[in-house]
Design a protein around this motif. Structure first.
Motif, PDB file in Angstrom:
ATOM      1  N   UNK A   1      -0.604  -4.257 -29.296  1.00 44.11           N
ATOM      2  CA  UNK A   1       0.557  -5.096 -29.468  1.00 44.11           C
ATOM      3  C   UNK A   1       1.766  -4.591 -28.498  1.00 44.11           C
ATOM      4  N   UNK A   2       2.273  -5.234 -27.756  1.00 45.92           N
ATOM      5  CA  UNK A   2       3.447  -4.651 -27.054  1.00 45.92           C
ATOM      6  C   UNK A   2       3.675  -5.756 -25.844  1.00 45.92           C
ATOM      7  N   UNK A   3       4.986  -5.318 -25.124  1.00 50.37           N
ATOM      8  CA  UNK A   3       5.284  -6.067 -23.828  1.00 50.37           C
ATOM      9  C   UNK A   3       4.826  -5.086 -22.923  1.00 50.37           C
ATOM     10  N   UNK A   4       3.948  -5.620 -22.120  1.00 54.35           N
ATOM     11  CA  UNK A   4       3.376  -4.768 -20.920  1.00 54.35           C
ATOM     12  C   UNK A   4       4.155  -5.072 -19.636  1.00 54.35           C
ATOM     13  N   UNK A   5       4.462  -3.710 -19.206  1.00 56.56           N
ATOM     14  CA  UNK A   5       5.102  -3.890 -17.753  1.00 56.56           C
ATOM     15  C   UNK A   5       4.372  -3.255 -16.618  1.00 56.56           C
ATOM     16  N   UNK A   6       4.556  -3.937 -15.403  1.00 52.30           N
ATOM     17  CA  UNK A   6       3.903  -3.178 -14.293  1.00 52.30           C
ATOM     18  C   UNK A   6       4.948  -2.243 -13.271  1.00 52.30           C
ATOM     19  N   UNK A   7       4.550  -1.312 -12.703  1.00 54.38           N
ATOM     20  CA  UNK A   7       6.003  -0.819 -11.999  1.00 54.38           C
ATOM     21  C   UNK A   7       5.394  -0.342 -10.886  1.00 54.38           C
ATOM     22  N   UNK A   8       6.138   0.093  -9.728  1.00 52.96           N
ATOM     23  CA  UNK A   8       5.793   0.423  -8.385  1.00 52.96           C
ATOM     24  C   UNK A   8       6.710   1.510  -7.947  1.00 52.96           C
ATOM     25  N   UNK A   9       6.056   2.535  -7.350  1.00 53.14           N
ATOM     26  CA  UNK A   9       6.949   3.753  -7.026  1.00 53.14           C
ATOM     27  C   UNK A   9       6.230   4.517  -6.028  1.00 53.14           C
ATOM     28  N   UNK A  10       7.036   5.466  -5.340  1.00 56.20           N
ATOM     29  CA  UNK A  10       6.384   6.244  -4.149  1.00 56.20           C
ATOM     30  C   UNK A  10       5.233   7.330  -4.527  1.00 56.20           C
ATOM     31  N   UNK A  11       5.641   7.636  -5.945  1.00 56.86           N
ATOM     32  CA  UNK A  11       4.663   8.818  -6.609  1.00 56.86           C
ATOM     33  C   UNK A  11       3.771   8.369  -7.503  1.00 56.86           C
TER      34      UNK A  11
ATOM     35  N   UNK B   1       0.897  -1.157   0.061  1.00 57.42           N
ATOM     36  CA  UNK B   1      -0.031  -0.110  -0.026  1.00 57.42           C
ATOM     37  C   UNK B   1       0.764   1.124   0.028  1.00 57.42           C
ATOM     38  N   UNK B   2       2.002   1.340   0.267  1.00 55.09           N
ATOM     39  CA  UNK B   2       2.998   2.126   0.253  1.00 55.09           C
ATOM     40  C   UNK B   2       3.371   2.800  -1.203  1.00 55.09           C
ATOM     41  N   UNK B   3       3.212   2.069  -2.258  1.00 54.01           N
ATOM     42  CA  UNK B   3       3.367   2.388  -3.586  1.00 54.01           C
ATOM     43  C   UNK B   3       2.206   2.637  -4.620  1.00 54.01           C
ATOM     44  N   UNK B   4       2.236   3.595  -5.325  1.00 58.44           N
ATOM     45  CA  UNK B   4       1.452   4.152  -6.703  1.00 58.44           C
ATOM     46  C   UNK B   4       2.098   2.969  -7.439  1.00 58.44           C
ATOM     47  N   UNK B   5       1.137   2.658  -8.529  1.00 64.27           N
ATOM     48  CA  UNK B   5       1.446   1.378  -9.558  1.00 64.27           C
ATOM     49  C   UNK B   5       1.166   2.033 -10.773  1.00 64.27           C
ATOM     50  N   UNK B   6       1.928   1.616 -11.554  1.00 65.02           N
ATOM     51  CA  UNK B   6       1.722   1.848 -12.975  1.00 65.02           C
ATOM     52  C   UNK B   6       1.684   0.599 -13.975  1.00 65.02           C
ATOM     53  N   UNK B   7       1.145   0.857 -15.245  1.00 62.49           N
ATOM     54  CA  UNK B   7       1.410  -0.149 -16.212  1.00 62.49           C
ATOM     55  C   UNK B   7       1.919   0.763 -17.628  1.00 62.49           C
ATOM     56  N   UNK B   8       2.859   0.188 -18.185  1.00 61.62           N
ATOM     57  CA  UNK B   8       3.623   0.795 -19.216  1.00 61.62           C
ATOM     58  C   UNK B   8       3.712  -0.508 -20.363  1.00 61.62           C
TER      59      UNK B   8
END
Length: 122
Positions: free
Chosen positions: A91-101, A30-37
């Motif tokens: 069509x792509x490779x999809x990545x998830x990411x975690x960060x504090x912002x 829960x400390x991290x914002x999350x993104x998909x790229x």
């Protein structure tokens, strides 16, 4: 050390749907914002969607708005990307990411998964 593992990619026909999952271990989820790229062959990595730490705020790239939905389940330490009405250009490779912002820039994220391939056929 935070570790992210994506799953759910695959081959789908145009107009179809997929749901990507990103399981998280280590750290406090829960400390991290999350993104998909995503990154298509020969192109730079681009922002797809992000969600705030609480899940109360989301933002999307214009190209996926109305078709993709990002969500998170904090007790399960998992982030999802529901993708509907898929197009060949998704069509792509999809990545998830975690960060504090909570951000749309890849540089704002500290941890990345290995990626999962999504292929949409026409």
């Amino acid at each position: 050390q935070v570790q992210l593992v994506e799953s759910g990619g695959g081959l789908v026909q145009a107009g179809g749907s997929l749901r990507l999952s990103c399981a998280t271990s280590g750290g406090t989820f829960s400390r991290y914002a999350r993104g998909w790229f995503r990154q298509a062959p020969g192109k730079e990595r681009e922002f797809v969607a992000s969600i705030s730490k609480s899940g109360g705020s989301t933002t999307y790239a214009d190209s996926v708005k109305g078709r993709f939905t990002i969500s998170r389940d904090n007790p399960k330490n998992t982030v999802y990307l529901q993708m509907n009405s898929l197009k060949p250009e998704d069509t792509a490779v999809y990545y998830c990411a975690a960060g504090t912002s909570w951000d749309t820039m890849s540089s704002a994220y500290d941890y990345w998964g290995q990626g999962t391939q999504v292929t949409v056929s026409s």
